[in-house]
Motif scaffolding. Structure first.
Motif, mmCIF file in Angstrom:
data_model
loop_
_atom_site.group_PDB
_atom_site.id
_atom_site.type_symbol
_atom_site.label_atom_id
_atom_site.label_comp_id
_atom_site.label_asym_id
_atom_site.label_seq_id
_atom_site.Cartn_x
_atom_site.Cartn_y
_atom_site.Cartn_z
ATOM 1 N N GLY A 33 54.078 59.179 82.101
ATOM 2 C CA GLY A 33 53.370 60.331 81.564
ATOM 3 C C GLY A 33 54.327 61.491 81.451
ATOM 4 O O GLY A 33 55.472 61.374 81.901
ATOM 5 N N PRO A 34 53.966 62.609 80.895
ATOM 6 C CA PRO A 34 52.722 62.801 80.138
ATOM 7 C C PRO A 34 52.838 62.189 78.743
ATOM 8 O O PRO A 34 53.936 61.840 78.321
ATOM 9 C CB PRO A 34 52.611 64.324 80.051
ATOM 10 N N GLY A 35 51.712 62.076 78.059
ATOM 11 C CA GLY A 35 51.724 61.486 76.723
ATOM 12 C C GLY A 35 50.349 60.953 76.369
ATOM 13 O O GLY A 35 49.359 61.258 77.038
ATOM 14 N N LEU A 36 50.301 60.158 75.317
ATOM 15 C CA LEU A 36 49.028 59.550 74.891
ATOM 16 C C LEU A 36 48.715 58.404 75.844
ATOM 17 O O LEU A 36 49.549 57.518 76.047
ATOM 18 C CB LEU A 36 49.149 59.023 73.461
ATOM 19 N N ILE A 37 47.540 58.418 76.419
ATOM 20 C CA ILE A 37 47.262 57.466 77.508
ATOM 21 C C ILE A 37 47.356 56.004 77.050
ATOM 22 O O ILE A 37 47.955 55.172 77.731
ATOM 23 C CB ILE A 37 45.901 57.785 78.200
ATOM 24 N N GLY A 38 46.784 55.690 75.899
ATOM 25 C CA GLY A 38 46.837 54.305 75.413
ATOM 26 C C GLY A 38 48.259 53.867 75.128
ATOM 27 O O GLY A 38 48.645 52.716 75.377
ATOM 28 N N LEU A 92 60.493 48.750 90.353
ATOM 29 C CA LEU A 92 59.976 49.472 89.191
ATOM 30 C C LEU A 92 60.122 50.967 89.448
ATOM 31 O O LEU A 92 59.863 51.445 90.554
ATOM 32 C CB LEU A 92 58.490 49.120 89.017
ATOM 33 N N VAL A 93 60.542 51.720 88.438
ATOM 34 C CA VAL A 93 60.607 53.180 88.579
ATOM 35 C C VAL A 93 59.744 53.799 87.489
ATOM 36 O O VAL A 93 59.851 53.434 86.312
ATOM 37 C CB VAL A 93 62.059 53.711 88.470
ATOM 38 N N ALA A 94 58.853 54.712 87.908
ATOM 39 C CA ALA A 94 57.974 55.400 86.961
ATOM 40 C C ALA A 94 58.577 56.774 86.666
ATOM 41 O O ALA A 94 58.962 57.494 87.582
ATOM 42 C CB ALA A 94 56.580 55.564 87.556
ATOM 43 N N VAL A 95 58.679 57.108 85.398
ATOM 44 C CA VAL A 95 59.426 58.309 84.996
ATOM 45 C C VAL A 95 58.521 59.325 84.293
ATOM 46 O O VAL A 95 57.624 58.962 83.540
ATOM 47 C CB VAL A 95 60.592 57.900 84.058
ATOM 48 N N HIS A 96 58.827 60.618 84.584
ATOM 49 C CA HIS A 96 58.142 61.713 83.894
ATOM 50 C C HIS A 96 58.898 61.994 82.588
ATOM 51 O O HIS A 96 60.102 62.267 82.604
ATOM 52 C CB HIS A 96 58.137 62.962 84.786
ATOM 53 N N HIS A 97 58.185 61.927 81.478
ATOM 54 C CA HIS A 97 58.806 62.040 80.163
ATOM 55 C C HIS A 97 59.611 63.328 79.969
ATOM 56 O O HIS A 97 60.724 63.306 79.415
ATOM 57 C CB HIS A 97 57.698 61.941 79.098
ATOM 58 N N MET A 98 59.081 64.457 80.421
ATOM 59 C CA MET A 98 59.792 65.726 80.187
ATOM 60 C C MET A 98 61.002 65.879 81.105
ATOM 61 O O MET A 98 62.021 66.438 80.696
ATOM 62 C CB MET A 98 58.839 66.926 80.354
ATOM 63 N N GLU A 99 60.914 65.373 82.317
ATOM 64 C CA GLU A 99 62.093 65.398 83.180
ATOM 65 C C GLU A 99 63.194 64.547 82.537
ATOM 66 O O GLU A 99 64.375 64.911 82.544
ATOM 67 C CB GLU A 99 61.778 64.880 84.594
ATOM 68 N N ALA A 100 62.783 63.435 81.929
ATOM 69 C CA ALA A 100 63.760 62.570 81.268
ATOM 70 C C ALA A 100 64.442 63.288 80.099
ATOM 71 O O ALA A 100 65.647 63.134 79.887
ATOM 72 C CB ALA A 100 63.075 61.291 80.781
#
Ligand code: KG4
Ligand code: ZN
Length: 346
Positions: A78-83, A103-111
């Motif tokens: 996230g964030p983004g379009l949920i689907g 597995l690593v989950a990433v925040h889109h804006m931090e990326a």
């Protein structure tokens, strides 16, 4: 590291070898949304689902590695379009489970903040970060990776959203940024004096909106002017001037706010991220104001891509931050390590 990005309308996969060797990178843009003048979430999800397998296979092929050579799997949560998010994250979870890898989950804006660092090893903290995309406009003070002080954000539309809306008003294509840039090249940026919101008032650091942005009034000013030109049959002759003048107004606000931060923090290093970072007008205006301390990603790494996801994931992996298979996608995921600027009392 295999990175996967599906938060909006780009299906992307990247193979990264630490710390920043990009071995394979595929970005598939969903052109179909141009037909509708904006991203249609349901269509985006379905297209991700159709493309994801081939996009991942393409990145692995380019990297000349096998799935079993992958040590870690990362995806945007996230964030983004949920689907759309769910497609990439679920795919990544399945791979991590099947391969028995973390597995690593990433925040889109931090990326987006990490994107520039892939190409310029000097694009590291401390720096002023300007994140400008279709969904966000954020000015950040980054004393070190993982610590983000939000100086200001938009009160209404994101700057990329303003480019998209103005492009639509002018009858140009979607996405709007590149279309406006193309047309503006033949226009006079001084032809129309559009408002520069949040600049003339809000001039003191004690003001809550000292670093805030607002682009919806600017968009409305353009709309009013375009209707007027249309009524007089002059729009075709003046379209380039409108585009150039709008672009100049948006860029002027961004540059002014960045310079406020540069002065307050006493730091001349600025890192750009997000789709609008692709704007030539923004880059050259910032470069001129900063005297060579601007770090901007190449066009390919400015807009949505999986390389930046893999890079940000590497940072979190090194700190042991792996996700469980129960991690979920969140359209409004909280920016990790972000605090809000406290306005200093006068
Ligand atoms: O980061 P991004 O690819 O997706 C989001 O996370 O939103 O940003 C897309 C945004 C769109 O609004 C697009 O119009 C804008 O970036 N953009 C530009 C330019 N290229 C893309 N805006 C201004 N000038 C450009 N050259
Ligand atoms: Zn983005």
């Amino acid at each position: 590291m295999l990175g996967i990005e599906t938060s909006c309308d780009e299906t992307s996969a990247a193979v990264l070898r630490a710390p920043r060797e990009l071995l394979g990178h595929v970005i598939l843009s969903q052109d179909i949304h141009a037909l509708y003048g904006g991203v249609v979430p349901e269509i985006a999800s379905r297209q991700h689902l159709t493309a994801i397998d081939d996009v991942v296979a393409g990145a692995l092929r380019e990297a000349r590695v096998d799935l079993h050579d992958i040590d870690v799997v990362a995806a945007t949560a996230g964030p983004g379009l949920i689907g759309a998010l769910l497609v990439g994250l679920t795919y990544a979870k399945s791979l991590a489970f099947a391969l028995d890898r973390p597995l690593v989950a990433v925040h889109h804006m931090e990326a987006h903040l990490f994107a520039t660092e892939l190409e310029h090893s000097d694009a590291h903290p401390p720096f002023i970060g300007l994140l400008v995309s279709g969904g966000h406009t954020m000015l950040l003070w980054v004393p070190e990776w993982g610590r983000y002080e939000l100086l200001g954000e938009t009160r209404d539309d994101a700057v990329g959203e303003a480019f998209d809306k103005v492009a639509r008003i002018l009858g140009l294509g979607f996405p709007g940024g590149p279309a406006i840039q193309r047309v503006a090249a033949d226009g006079d940026a001084k032809a129309f004096r559009f408002p520069r919101p949040m600049l003339s008032s809000n001039q003191s650091p004690c003001d809550d909106d000292y670093y805030s942005f607002s682009f919806s009034g600017l968009k409305t000013a353009v709309l009013t002017r375009v209707r007027d030109l249309e009524a007089r049959g002059e729009l075709d002759a003046r379209r380039a001037d409108v585009a150039a003048s709008f672009q100049a107004a948006a860029v002027a606000v961004l540059v002014a706010k960045v310079m406020r931060a540069v002065n307050e923090k006493g730091c001349r290093r600025v890192v750009l991220g997000g789709g609008v970072a692709a704007s030539h007008a923004l880059r050259s205006a910032l470069e001129a104001a900063l005297d060579g301390q601007l770090f901007a990603p190449s066009i390919r790494l400015a807009t949505d891509n999986a390389a930046m996801i893999a890079r940000a994931a590497l940072y979190h992996l090194e700190r042991g931050r792996v996700a469980g298979l129960d991690v979920t996608a969140q359209s409004d995921l909280r920016f990790p390590g972000m605090t809000r600027r406290e306005t200093v009392a006068a």
